[in-house]
Design a protein around this motif. Structure first.
Motif, PDB file in Angstrom:
ATOM      1  N   TYR A  11     -40.199 -16.111  35.591  1.00 39.89           N
ATOM      2  CA  TYR A  11     -39.161 -16.637  34.709  1.00 39.89           C
ATOM      3  C   TYR A  11     -39.178 -18.157  34.853  1.00 39.89           C
ATOM      4  O   TYR A  11     -38.710 -18.701  35.850  1.00 39.89           O
ATOM      5  CB  TYR A  11     -37.792 -16.085  35.094  1.00 39.89           C
ATOM      6  CG  TYR A  11     -37.606 -14.610  34.788  1.00 39.89           C
ATOM      7  CD1 TYR A  11     -37.246 -14.192  33.511  1.00 39.89           C
ATOM      8  CD2 TYR A  11     -37.789 -13.651  35.777  1.00 39.89           C
ATOM      9  CE1 TYR A  11     -37.077 -12.851  33.225  1.00 39.89           C
ATOM     10  CE2 TYR A  11     -37.617 -12.301  35.497  1.00 39.89           C
ATOM     11  CZ  TYR A  11     -37.259 -11.908  34.221  1.00 39.89           C
ATOM     12  OH  TYR A  11     -37.095 -10.573  33.935  1.00 39.89           O
ATOM     13  N   CYS A  53     -38.782 -22.189  33.192  1.00 39.49           N
ATOM     14  CA  CYS A  53     -38.297 -23.151  32.203  1.00 39.49           C
ATOM     15  C   CYS A  53     -39.068 -24.458  32.360  1.00 39.49           C
ATOM     16  O   CYS A  53     -39.288 -24.930  33.486  1.00 39.49           O
ATOM     17  CB  CYS A  53     -36.810 -23.437  32.385  1.00 39.49           C
ATOM     18  SG  CYS A  53     -35.716 -22.185  31.695  1.00 39.49           S
ATOM     19  N   TYR A  63     -38.668 -28.352  31.052  1.00 38.08           N
ATOM     20  CA  TYR A  63     -37.612 -29.220  30.527  1.00 38.08           C
ATOM     21  C   TYR A  63     -38.166 -30.627  30.374  1.00 38.08           C
ATOM     22  O   TYR A  63     -38.689 -31.202  31.336  1.00 38.08           O
ATOM     23  CB  TYR A  63     -36.436 -29.183  31.505  1.00 38.08           C
ATOM     24  CG  TYR A  63     -35.312 -30.144  31.255  1.00 38.08           C
ATOM     25  CD1 TYR A  63     -34.497 -30.047  30.128  1.00 38.08           C
ATOM     26  CD2 TYR A  63     -35.027 -31.149  32.185  1.00 38.08           C
ATOM     27  CE1 TYR A  63     -33.434 -30.920  29.936  1.00 38.08           C
ATOM     28  CE2 TYR A  63     -33.968 -32.021  32.004  1.00 38.08           C
ATOM     29  CZ  TYR A  63     -33.177 -31.897  30.873  1.00 38.08           C
ATOM     30  OH  TYR A  63     -32.130 -32.765  30.689  1.00 38.08           O
ATOM     31  N   PRO A 102     -30.138 -28.402  31.878  1.00 38.69           N
ATOM     32  CA  PRO A 102     -30.272 -26.940  31.812  1.00 38.69           C
ATOM     33  C   PRO A 102     -29.190 -26.234  32.613  1.00 38.69           C
ATOM     34  O   PRO A 102     -29.085 -26.373  33.832  1.00 38.69           O
ATOM     35  CB  PRO A 102     -31.659 -26.690  32.437  1.00 38.69           C
ATOM     36  CG  PRO A 102     -32.407 -27.958  32.230  1.00 38.69           C
ATOM     37  CD  PRO A 102     -31.372 -29.039  32.390  1.00 38.69           C
ATOM     38  N   SER A 132     -40.071 -28.683  35.712  1.00 37.05           N
ATOM     39  CA  SER A 132     -40.018 -27.248  35.450  1.00 37.05           C
ATOM     40  C   SER A 132     -39.333 -26.571  36.615  1.00 37.05           C
ATOM     41  O   SER A 132     -39.274 -27.107  37.729  1.00 37.05           O
ATOM     42  CB  SER A 132     -41.430 -26.673  35.251  1.00 37.05           C
ATOM     43  OG  SER A 132     -42.212 -26.830  36.415  1.00 37.05           O
ATOM     44  N   SER A 183     -28.210 -17.570  30.345  1.00 38.69           N
ATOM     45  CA  SER A 183     -29.502 -18.218  30.528  1.00 38.69           C
ATOM     46  C   SER A 183     -29.390 -19.733  30.360  1.00 38.69           C
ATOM     47  O   SER A 183     -28.476 -20.221  29.701  1.00 38.69           O
ATOM     48  CB  SER A 183     -30.511 -17.652  29.525  1.00 38.69           C
ATOM     49  OG  SER A 183     -30.674 -16.262  29.731  1.00 38.69           O
ATOM     50  N   ASN A 185     -38.060 -25.083  27.118  1.00 35.81           N
ATOM     51  CA  ASN A 185     -38.784 -23.869  26.767  1.00 35.81           C
ATOM     52  C   ASN A 185     -38.720 -22.907  27.947  1.00 35.81           C
ATOM     53  O   ASN A 185     -39.032 -23.293  29.076  1.00 35.81           O
ATOM     54  CB  ASN A 185     -40.252 -24.168  26.450  1.00 35.81           C
ATOM     55  CG  ASN A 185     -40.409 -25.056  25.236  1.00 35.81           C
ATOM     56  OD1 ASN A 185     -39.456 -25.292  24.494  1.00 35.81           O
ATOM     57  ND2 ASN A 185     -41.600 -25.565  25.023  1.00 35.81           N
ATOM     58  N   ALA A 186     -38.325 -21.675  27.696  1.00 35.88           N
ATOM     59  CA  ALA A 186     -38.139 -20.709  28.777  1.00 35.88           C
ATOM     60  C   ALA A 186     -38.787 -19.378  28.417  1.00 35.88           C
ATOM     61  O   ALA A 186     -38.497 -18.811  27.362  1.00 35.88           O
ATOM     62  CB  ALA A 186     -36.645 -20.503  29.043  1.00 35.88           C
ATOM     63  N   ASN A 216     -39.847 -15.318  29.741  1.00 35.69           N
ATOM     64  CA  ASN A 216     -39.541 -14.306  30.744  1.00 35.69           C
ATOM     65  C   ASN A 216     -40.800 -13.948  31.528  1.00 35.69           C
ATOM     66  O   ASN A 216     -41.902 -14.409  31.216  1.00 35.69           O
ATOM     67  CB  ASN A 216     -38.865 -13.077  30.137  1.00 35.69           C
ATOM     68  CG  ASN A 216     -39.693 -12.397  29.066  1.00 35.69           C
ATOM     69  OD1 ASN A 216     -40.819 -12.797  28.773  1.00 35.69           O
ATOM     70  ND2 ASN A 216     -39.136 -11.353  28.464  1.00 35.69           N
ATOM     71  N   LEU A 275     -40.369 -16.014  24.646  1.00 39.58           N
ATOM     72  CA  LEU A 275     -39.710 -17.222  25.120  1.00 39.58           C
ATOM     73  C   LEU A 275     -38.674 -17.667  24.097  1.00 39.58           C
ATOM     74  O   LEU A 275     -38.655 -17.206  22.959  1.00 39.58           O
ATOM     75  CB  LEU A 275     -40.717 -18.343  25.383  1.00 39.58           C
ATOM     76  CG  LEU A 275     -41.619 -18.854  24.255  1.00 39.58           C
ATOM     77  CD1 LEU A 275     -40.894 -19.785  23.302  1.00 39.58           C
ATOM     78  CD2 LEU A 275     -42.813 -19.589  24.848  1.00 39.58           C
TER      79      LEU A 275
END
Length: 300
Positions: free
Chosen positions: A39, A41, A43, A66, A152, A168, A220-221, A223, A235
Motif C-alpha cells: 500500500y 502513496c 506525494y 496526506p 513516498s 485513506s 497517487n496511492a 493498493n 490506484l
C-alpha cells in the motif's frame, strides 16, 4: 533394512533443512518486497513562480498534507520479528542487515517533520493550523527558489474504492466534497464521477503583491497487488492545480480520480489529466483563488 531406514531418516532431515531454507527465502521475498508491491502513496509538491523573487524576513508556504478526511495521518506497517527460518538463513548467508527484524517504515512525523533542507534552503515541517494539519516550507533566504519536493510512504492499508469515506490519505484539509455517489464494481463500488473538494494553500505576507504562485500537488496511492485479485488492483490520484495571487489561507479545489483495474500507463496517463478540471486550469478559465484568512497565523 537398517541401512534403508537410516537413508530414509537422512532424507527426512535433509528435506526439513531444505524446507526451512526455502521458507526463509520465501518470507524474505515477502517481507522485503519492493514498496510498489505494498500500500504505497507517492506525494509530490511543485510550487513555481518563486524563483528570483526578492523578499524580506521569513517566507512560509503551506500546502495540503496526506491525511484522511478527518485529518488523521496514515499508519505505517509495524516492524515485526522475523521467522526462525529467516534468522537461520540470514546467519548462514551472513545477511547481517536483515538479521533481527522485518523492514521499518517511517511514520508521518519522520517523513514530513524532519527539518532537512531541500533545494532553495526550504525546510519542510508539519504545521498545525486553524485549517488542520498542513505541510509547511520555511526559508530565511532573501532571494527565493521554486519548491520541488517528492516523497513516498507505505501505509498499513487504505481503500482505493472509496478513499474519501474510508479513512485513506487525501490532500488534506478536505471541505465541501462534491457528490461521491458510487456505482457497482465487482464485489465493491467505485465513484460514478470524479469528486472534487475544497482545500487550502497558504502564503506568508511577504509574498503580497507579487506575481502568481502556481501549485501542482499530486498524491497517487495504489493498493497492495500481493493481497488483491488482479481485477481489484488499482490506484486513486488526488490532484491540486492552482494559481494564487494573494496571501494568507487561500481556498483552492482538488480532484480525485480512480484507475480500476490498474492498467498500463497511457498518454494522457489517466482521465484526471484530461478532465475538465485540468482543462479549465490550463486555459485560465478557472477561478479558484478565494482568500479565506488574509492575516498571518503562527504555525507549530
Amino acid at each position: 533394512m537398517r541401512k534403508k531406514n537410516l537413508l530414509l531418516i537422512l532424507m527426512f532431515f535433509v528435506l526439513i533443512i531444505v524446507s526451512i531454507f526455502v521458507h526463509g527465502i520465501y518470507r524474505d521475498q515477502v517481507d522485503w518486497r519492493d514498496d510498489g508491491q505494498r500500500y504505497l502513496c507517492i506525494y509530490t509538491v511543485e510550487v513555481t513562480g518563486l524563483s528570483g523573487r526578492e523578499v524580506q524576513g521569513t517566507t512560509v508556504i503551506m500546502v495540503p498534507i496526506p491525511a484522511s478526511k478527518e485529518g488523521k495521518f496514515f499508519t505505517p506497517p509495524a516492524q515485526t520479528d522475523i521467522y526462525f527460518s529467516q534468522k537461520l538463513t540470514h546467519k548462514v548467508f551472513n545477511w547481517s542487515d536483515q538479521s533481527g527484524k522485518g523492514p521499518y517504515f517511517e511514520n508521518a512525523t519522520e517523513i514530513f517533520d524532519n527539518q532537512r533542507e531541500i533545494i532553495g534552503n526550504w525546510i519542510p515541517f508539519i504545521a498545525e493550523t486553524e485549517k488542520g494539519y498542513m505541510l509547511g516550507f520555511r526559508t530565511n533566504e532573501t532571494k527565493l527558489e521554486d519548491i520541488d519536493y517528492i516523497t513516498s510512504f507505505v501505509a498499513d492499508r487504505f481503500d482505493v474504492f472509496d478513499p474519501i469515506n474510508n479513512g485513506s490519505p487525501l490532500l488534506f484539509p478536505v471541505e465541501n466534497a462534491s457528490n461521491t455517489s458510487s456505482v457497482p464494481y465487482g464485489k465493491y463500488t467505485k465513484y460514478a464521477s470524479y469528486p472534487t473538494y475544497d482545500t487550502y494553500v497558504y502564503l506568508s505576507d511577504n509574498l503580497k503583491e507579487g506575481e502568481n504562485v502556481s501549485f501542482n500537488i499530486r498524491l497517487n496511492a495504489n493498493n497492495d497487488p500481493t493481497k488483491w485479485p488482479r481485477e481489484y488492483v488499482g490506484l486513486y490520484k488526488n490532484l491540486l492545480l492552482a494559481r494564487v495571487n494573494d496571501t494568507g489561507y487561500v481556498k483552492v479545489r482538488a480532484i480525485l480520480g480512480q484507475r480500476l483495474p490498474l492498467q498500463k500507463i497511457t498518454i494522457p496517463d489517466d482521465d484526471v489529466a484530461d478532465s475538465q478540471y485540468t482543462r479549465d486550469f490550463y486555459s485560465n478559465e478557472t477561478s479558484d483563488n478565494i482568500n479565506a484568512t488574509p492575516s498571518y497565523t503562527e504555525v507549530a
